[in-house]
Design an enzyme around this catalytic site. Structure first.
Site, PDB file in Angstrom:
ATOM      1  N   HIS A 193     -42.351 -23.410  39.012  1.00 49.59           N
ATOM      2  CA  HIS A 193     -41.667 -22.522  39.947  1.00 49.59           C
ATOM      3  C   HIS A 193     -41.702 -23.011  41.383  1.00 49.59           C
ATOM      4  O   HIS A 193     -40.757 -22.869  42.124  1.00 49.59           O
ATOM      5  CB  HIS A 193     -42.299 -21.121  39.883  1.00 49.59           C
ATOM      6  CG  HIS A 193     -41.545 -20.206  39.008  1.00 49.59           C
ATOM      7  ND1 HIS A 193     -42.130 -19.181  38.324  1.00 49.59           N
ATOM      8  CD2 HIS A 193     -40.243 -20.153  38.690  1.00 49.59           C
ATOM      9  CE1 HIS A 193     -41.216 -18.532  37.630  1.00 49.59           C
ATOM     10  NE2 HIS A 193     -40.076 -19.116  37.827  1.00 49.59           N
ATOM     11  N   ASN A 465     -35.749 -23.183  31.083  1.00 45.25           N
ATOM     12  CA  ASN A 465     -37.095 -23.563  31.554  1.00 45.25           C
ATOM     13  C   ASN A 465     -38.150 -23.113  30.551  1.00 45.25           C
ATOM     14  O   ASN A 465     -39.027 -23.881  30.161  1.00 45.25           O
ATOM     15  CB  ASN A 465     -37.412 -22.925  32.915  1.00 45.25           C
ATOM     16  CG  ASN A 465     -36.429 -23.341  33.982  1.00 45.25           C
ATOM     17  OD1 ASN A 465     -35.708 -24.307  33.796  1.00 45.25           O
ATOM     18  ND2 ASN A 465     -36.403 -22.627  35.085  1.00 45.25           N
ATOM     19  N   ARG A 476     -44.994 -26.105  30.822  1.00 49.26           N
ATOM     20  CA  ARG A 476     -44.194 -26.727  31.872  1.00 49.26           C
ATOM     21  C   ARG A 476     -44.970 -27.007  33.154  1.00 49.26           C
ATOM     22  O   ARG A 476     -44.500 -27.715  34.025  1.00 49.26           O
ATOM     23  CB  ARG A 476     -42.928 -25.914  32.159  1.00 49.26           C
ATOM     24  CG  ARG A 476     -43.144 -24.514  32.670  1.00 49.26           C
ATOM     25  CD  ARG A 476     -41.776 -23.888  32.952  1.00 49.26           C
ATOM     26  NE  ARG A 476     -41.856 -22.465  33.167  1.00 49.26           N
ATOM     27  CZ  ARG A 476     -40.889 -21.751  33.697  1.00 49.26           C
ATOM     28  NH1 ARG A 476     -39.788 -22.310  34.069  1.00 49.26           N
ATOM     29  NH2 ARG A 476     -41.026 -20.455  33.862  1.00 49.26           N
ATOM     30  N   CYS A 513     -29.181 -20.447  33.167  1.00 51.43           N
ATOM     31  CA  CYS A 513     -29.740 -20.440  34.526  1.00 51.43           C
ATOM     32  C   CYS A 513     -31.002 -21.280  34.666  1.00 51.43           C
ATOM     33  O   CYS A 513     -31.658 -21.240  35.695  1.00 51.43           O
ATOM     34  CB  CYS A 513     -30.035 -19.009  34.974  1.00 51.43           C
ATOM     35  SG  CYS A 513     -31.410 -18.275  34.084  1.00 51.43           S
TER      36      CYS A 513
HETATM   37  C1  PEP Z   1     -35.964 -19.915  32.579  1.00 50.15           C
HETATM   38  O1  PEP Z   1     -36.944 -19.667  31.869  1.00 50.15           O
HETATM   39  O2  PEP Z   1     -35.142 -20.827  32.326  1.00 50.15           O
HETATM   40  C2  PEP Z   1     -35.718 -19.149  33.805  1.00 50.15           C
HETATM   41  C3  PEP Z   1     -34.645 -19.348  34.538  1.00 50.15           C
HETATM   42  O3  PEP Z   1     -36.658 -18.273  34.174  1.00 50.15           O
HETATM   43  P1  PEP Z   1     -37.973 -18.670  34.995  1.00 50.15           P
HETATM   44  O4  PEP Z   1     -37.841 -20.125  35.388  1.00 50.15           O
HETATM   45  O5  PEP Z   1     -38.007 -17.755  36.149  1.00 50.15           O
HETATM   46  O6  PEP Z   1     -39.033 -18.419  33.978  1.00 50.15           O
HETATM   47 MG    MG Z   2     -38.081 -17.893  32.153  1.00 50.09          MG
END
Ligand code: PEP
Ligand code: MG
Length: 588
Positions: A193, A465, A476, A513
């Site tokens: 993040h 993600n 991750r 996203c």
């Molecule tokens: C994802 O998991 O791809 C996502 C966009 O959410 P976050 O990165 O906030 O977990």
């Molecule tokens: Mg996510």
């Protein structure tokens, strides 16, 4: 000169003096100018006298309530306060190393712990806990008057570079990035993040450096090269000259002004919707400026890090959502309900003392109680957010999205709560327009049951993600396995296709996203796989438009078909990059 190789997560190159932050121990190490040395030592002295007073108070009250014997447990800590190995030694470290008092106290702790670890006598070894206690107290008293790391960072030079073991988004959000030019961390991967934040802040960053925070001295000159995946310690004159040259000709790669007004289409006119991912309501301006059609993902849990919003307060939340919807109108805003886990909620509760939300039952290690699952287990918290969202809905084009969904039952339960909340508002006389309800597809179980979920919701957003980390079993944020975090793994591409088809069959929109969408090469593949809505970090939008404008949708589809037949990430990568190179030559 020393070069450390990591993962560049945010491009650009900057030079500055290292400030070391050990987040796990909550200590910051920075170099102090010679003129501030005595001030630092007097802070240490003040902390000692406060600690002495507090210990005396504790001892006194224990003696009154439980007797002298128990109170004498604190005698050792009293003695330590006057031991030459503690405060005088910390003062010596401040003088010799020109570091701040917090760091010096932490060093004293390490030195004394090492001595105690070698002692065979178990009674004496026990004393190590008391040193830890005392050091904790000294550090707490040093922090008095300094509320947050931001306050500490305020004292720094303009040209600092932050080197940390890890940098949580909540801390990153507090840093004054006009002073801190870039950062490097031991932990992390491309989708961490904080890396996402770094890209939105346009701060060069390198992560995954293993032990940079321990091997670099505060005040050392370092170069963060986010484009070259490197942290250079004590750079040579030649390297510094290169950095200066780079700063001189740092032009945007594309003509941002012209690009941002144009809707995204491929060379043959296929429309692709590009939305922005944002973390803070203030990012709306950046999203609009970058040319986003709407907000595809607002990570509402970042409200937890905001001093300006108490998440227990429905009206405060309502005002924030209303402002965002009005600010983005007529574009839509997809607000994801809080995606926090139990620990994050607990620490928020502890700091803010929102005791009504503190779980009465054992908090234990229920890993995975996160996102919608957590919201459903705390309906009183969830309903505050739902009420605020539904009240704001009339001010723009709101879509509500649930994170971390793994089954149809959760969606039904959540929808029931939405319906009940809307009915309650209607009884209060507040009208609520219909609001599309969607889910993130980010747990493999959701991807595999996309056809079942599609019957229950109004839209899907694929969160690659998380999908990648759970599908490939790769944390991750763990740099030891981050090489295995592969967006181009055949399993991931197949899942994306599976979800897109399920959405198409049930005629609901699907967007993606995850960070994949911010990478222009991967974006081209995603469009080839049939996606027409993508949400990304605002800074990536102008480049995405340019890449799409140069590509022909038929060629992207053909490339995606070839890639879907391939077995390894290497083959896929080679095919992708050579196809994109051909496409860009064709456009010349
Ligand atoms: C994802 O998991 O791809 C996502 C966009 O959410 P976050 O990165 O906030 O977990
Ligand atoms: Mg996510």
């Amino acid at each position: 000169m020393r070069r450390l190789t990591g993962i560049g997560v945010s491009p650009g190159i900057v030079v500055g003096r290292a400030v070391i932050m050990i987040q796990r121990a909550q200590v910051l190490r920075y170099q102090i100018p010679p003129g501030r040395m005595e001030h630092e030592i007097s802070r240490l002295e003040q902390s000692r006298s406060r600690s002495r007073q507090q210990l005396a108070d504790i001892r006194e009250s224990l003696a009154r309530r439980r007797g002298r014997k128990l109170a004498s447990l604190f005698d050792a800590q009293f003695l330590m306060l006057d031991d030459p190995m503690v405060i005088p030694r910390a003062a010596e470290i401040i003088r010799n190393q020109r570091v701040n008092a917090e760091w010096a106290v932490q060093q004293v702790f390490h030195e004394l712990s090492a001595v105690f670890d070698e002692v065979a006598d178990p009674y004496l070894r026990e004393r190590r806990g008391e040193i830890a206690d005392l050091v904790g107290r000294l550090n707490m008293n040093l922090r008095q008057g300094l509320e947050t790391p931001r306050d500490l960072l305020r004292e720094l030079d303009e040209s600092s570079v932050l080197i940390a073991d890890e940098l949580t988004p909540s801390l990153a959000a507090q840093v004054d990035w006009t002073k801190v030019r870039g950062f490097a961390t031991d932990a992390g991967s491309r989708t961490y993040h904080t890396a996402i934040l770094a890209r939105s802040l346009e701060v060069p960053a390198v992560v995954g450096l293993h032990n940079a925070s321990r091997s670099i001295e505060a005040g050392q000159l370092v170069v963060v090269d986010g484009s070259g995946n490197e942290l250079i310690v004590d750079p040579s004159d030649e390297v510094l000259a290169g950095v200066a040259r780079h700063a001189d000709d740092r032009r945007p790669a594309v003509n941002v002004d012209a690009e941002r007004r144009r809707p995204a289409t491929t060379a043959d006119g296929v429309r692709v919707r590009l939305d922005a991912n944002i973390e803070f309501p203030d990012d709306l301006a950046a999203a609009r400026y970058a040319g986003a059609e709407g907000i595809g993902l607002y990570r509402s849990e970042f409200l937890f890090t905001s001093a300006a919003c108490d998440i227990a307060d429905e009206d405060q939340q309502y005002e924030i959502y209303r402002g965002m919807l009005a600010g983005m109108a007529p574009g839509s805003v997809t607000i994801r309900t809080f995606d926090v886990d139990e620990d994050q909620l607990a620490s928020y509760v502890a700091n803010r003392d929102v005791s009504a939300w503190a779980a009465k039952e054992d908090r234990g290690s229920r890993q995975g109680l996160r996102g919608l699952r957590l919201s459903l287990s705390r309906p009183e918290l969830f309903q505050v957010q739902l009420r605020a969202l539904l009240r704001a809905a009339g001010h723009g084009a709101l879509r509500i999205m649930f994170p971390f969904v793994s089954g149809v039952e959760q969606v039904r339960d959540a929808r029931r709560l939405v319906t009940e909340t809307a009915a309650e508002l209607a009884r209060r006389g507040e009208s609520v327009p219909p609001v599309p309800i969607g889910v993130m597809i980010e747990v493999p179980a959701a991807a595999y049951t996309a056809d079942l979920l599609a019957r229950e919701v109004d839209f899907f957003t694929i969160g690659t993600n998380d999908l990648i980390q759970y599908c490939l079993a790769v944390d991750r944020a763990d740099e030891r396995v981050s090489r295995l975090y592969q967006p181009l793994h055949p399993a991931i591409l197949r899942m994306i296709v599976m979800v897109r088809r399920a959405a198409a069959r049930h005629r609901i929109p699907v967007s993606l996203c995850g960070e994949m969408a911010s990478d222009p090469a991967l974006l081209a593949l995603l469009v080839g796989l049939g996606l027409r809505e993508l949400s990304m970090t605002p800074g990536a939008i102008p480049i995405a438009k340019q890449v799409l404008a140069e590509a022909h949708s038929g060629e992207l589809r053909a490339m995606a078909r070839r890639i879907l037949r391939m077995a390894t990430v290497d083959e896929i990568e080679r095919e992708l990059f050579s196809a994109l190179a051909r496409l860009s030559h064709a456009g010349e």
